[in-house]
Design a protein around this motif. Sequence first.
Motif, PDB file in Angstrom:
ATOM      1  N   SER A 142      17.453  13.105  79.313  1.00 30.28           N
ATOM      2  CA  SER A 142      16.754  14.527  78.646  1.00 30.28           C
ATOM      3  C   SER A 142      18.036  15.412  78.438  1.00 30.28           C
ATOM      4  N   GLU A 143      17.770  16.040  77.192  1.00 28.26           N
ATOM      5  CA  GLU A 143      19.094  16.970  76.814  1.00 28.26           C
ATOM      6  C   GLU A 143      18.520  18.157  76.107  1.00 28.26           C
ATOM      7  N   VAL A 144      19.070  18.896  75.898  1.00 28.33           N
ATOM      8  CA  VAL A 144      18.663  20.316  74.872  1.00 28.33           C
ATOM      9  C   VAL A 144      19.621  20.434  73.966  1.00 28.33           C
ATOM     10  N   VAL A 145      19.051  20.587  72.620  1.00 30.84           N
ATOM     11  CA  VAL A 145      19.894  20.875  71.447  1.00 30.84           C
ATOM     12  C   VAL A 145      20.174  22.600  71.255  1.00 30.84           C
ATOM     13  N   LEU A 146      21.504  22.606  71.096  1.00 24.32           N
ATOM     14  CA  LEU A 146      21.875  24.035  70.710  1.00 24.32           C
ATOM     15  C   LEU A 146      22.536  24.020  69.261  1.00 24.32           C
ATOM     16  N   ILE A 147      21.893  24.719  68.582  1.00 23.01           N
ATOM     17  CA  ILE A 147      22.188  24.839  67.237  1.00 23.01           C
ATOM     18  C   ILE A 147      22.920  26.143  66.829  1.00 23.01           C
ATOM     19  N   THR A 171      24.663  19.261  71.982  1.00 21.94           N
ATOM     20  CA  THR A 171      23.935  18.707  73.078  1.00 21.94           C
ATOM     21  C   THR A 171      24.227  19.373  74.404  1.00 21.94           C
ATOM     22  N   THR A 172      23.440  19.613  75.382  1.00 24.74           N
ATOM     23  CA  THR A 172      23.616  20.262  76.589  1.00 24.74           C
ATOM     24  C   THR A 172      22.680  19.447  77.625  1.00 24.74           C
ATOM     25  N   PRO A 173      22.843  19.711  79.151  1.00 21.29           N
ATOM     26  CA  PRO A 173      22.022  19.077  79.876  1.00 21.29           C
ATOM     27  C   PRO A 173      20.760  19.767  80.154  1.00 21.29           C
ATOM     28  N   SER A 174      20.780  21.142  79.897  1.00 21.49           N
ATOM     29  CA  SER A 174      19.650  22.025  80.381  1.00 21.49           C
ATOM     30  C   SER A 174      19.602  23.345  79.368  1.00 21.49           C
ATOM     31  N   PRO A 175      18.619  23.954  79.392  1.00 17.81           N
ATOM     32  CA  PRO A 175      18.270  25.117  78.776  1.00 17.81           C
ATOM     33  C   PRO A 175      19.240  26.296  79.197  1.00 17.81           C
ATOM     34  N   GLU A 176      19.529  26.346  80.576  1.00 16.93           N
ATOM     35  CA  GLU A 176      20.597  27.275  81.158  1.00 16.93           C
ATOM     36  C   GLU A 176      21.745  27.236  80.260  1.00 16.93           C
ATOM     37  N   ASN A 192      20.278  28.640  68.228  1.00 17.92           N
ATOM     38  CA  ASN A 192      18.886  28.323  68.508  1.00 17.92           C
ATOM     39  C   ASN A 192      19.020  27.105  69.664  1.00 17.92           C
ATOM     40  N   VAL A 193      18.072  27.340  70.674  1.00 15.97           N
ATOM     41  CA  VAL A 193      17.929  26.280  71.740  1.00 15.97           C
ATOM     42  C   VAL A 193      16.731  25.495  71.771  1.00 15.97           C
ATOM     43  N   LEU A 194      16.760  24.375  71.579  1.00 17.50           N
ATOM     44  CA  LEU A 194      15.672  23.456  71.303  1.00 17.50           C
ATOM     45  C   LEU A 194      15.461  22.401  72.363  1.00 17.50           C
ATOM     46  N   PRO A 195      14.786  22.871  73.449  1.00 12.21           N
ATOM     47  CA  PRO A 195      14.595  21.997  74.583  1.00 12.21           C
ATOM     48  C   PRO A 195      13.912  20.533  74.170  1.00 12.21           C
ATOM     49  N   GLY A 196      13.620  19.592  75.224  1.00 12.31           N
ATOM     50  CA  GLY A 196      12.770  18.442  75.146  1.00 12.31           C
ATOM     51  C   GLY A 196      13.191  17.447  74.286  1.00 12.31           C
ATOM     52  N   MET A 197      14.576  17.245  74.243  1.00  8.02           N
ATOM     53  CA  MET A 197      15.192  16.092  73.398  1.00  8.02           C
ATOM     54  C   MET A 197      15.619  14.882  74.156  1.00  8.02           C
ATOM     55  N   THR A 198      15.209  13.732  73.884  1.00 11.08           N
ATOM     56  CA  THR A 198      15.641  12.353  74.626  1.00 11.08           C
ATOM     57  C   THR A 198      17.020  11.663  74.085  1.00 11.08           C
ATOM     58  N   ALA A 200      22.372  25.719  77.788  1.00 15.37           N
ATOM     59  CA  ALA A 200      22.430  25.893  76.266  1.00 15.37           C
ATOM     60  C   ALA A 200      22.462  27.615  76.104  1.00 15.37           C
ATOM     61  N   LEU A 201      21.641  28.301  76.866  1.00 12.50           N
ATOM     62  CA  LEU A 201      21.482  29.737  76.657  1.00 12.50           C
ATOM     63  C   LEU A 201      22.734  30.471  77.005  1.00 12.50           C
ATOM     64  N   ASN A 202      23.514  29.844  78.088  1.00 10.41           N
ATOM     65  CA  ASN A 202      24.712  30.620  78.490  1.00 10.41           C
ATOM     66  C   ASN A 202      25.720  30.089  77.570  1.00 10.41           C
ATOM     67  N   ILE A 203      25.794  29.202  76.792  1.00 12.19           N
ATOM     68  CA  ILE A 203      26.922  28.993  75.927  1.00 12.19           C
ATOM     69  C   ILE A 203      26.358  29.682  74.583  1.00 12.19           C
ATOM     70  N   GLY A 204      25.336  29.629  74.275  1.00 14.25           N
ATOM     71  CA  GLY A 204      24.876  30.357  72.751  1.00 14.25           C
ATOM     72  C   GLY A 204      25.106  31.964  73.093  1.00 14.25           C
ATOM     73  N   ARG A 205      24.579  32.581  74.299  1.00 15.16           N
ATOM     74  CA  ARG A 205      24.834  34.071  74.378  1.00 15.16           C
ATOM     75  C   ARG A 205      26.312  34.311  74.262  1.00 15.16           C
ATOM     76  N   SER A 206      27.229  33.475  74.959  1.00 15.46           N
ATOM     77  CA  SER A 206      28.524  33.809  75.212  1.00 15.46           C
ATOM     78  C   SER A 206      29.225  33.764  73.849  1.00 15.46           C
TER      79      SER A 206
END
Length: 108
Positions: free
Chosen positions: A54-59, A11-16, A35-41, A18-24
């Motif tokens: 509010s959090e963003v899931v990174l799978i 779980t991450t605090p923002s899409p940014e 996979n970045v899934l926004p919109g989780m509480t 999550a995307l930064n970690i995912g890309r890296s």
Amino acid sequence: MTTPFRLVYVTTPSPEVALNIGRSVVNRHLAACANVLPGMTSVYWWQGQLNQDSEVVLILKTHEDRLAELTTAIKAAHPSDTPCIVALPIISGNEEYLSWLRTETQLG
């Protein structure tokens, strides 16, 4: 029988973030896919307080041999002191996809 592959839930605090970690981690072949899934509480206890955020899931999908290095990389890039990083075994799946996972996360 369990495969050597893992689904890593973060779980991450923002899409940014999550995307930064995912890309890296995908760029370094620590994970084959992100996979970045926004919109989780999330509702949780932390330091004696009930929180709702509010959090963003990174799978991430990876090989078990990459899990320790992947976890280290996520922790280094994550803004939280105690990020949620849990790995679940992939029991079975599409053999062609699992072969691709193996290729993309090979060491060396």
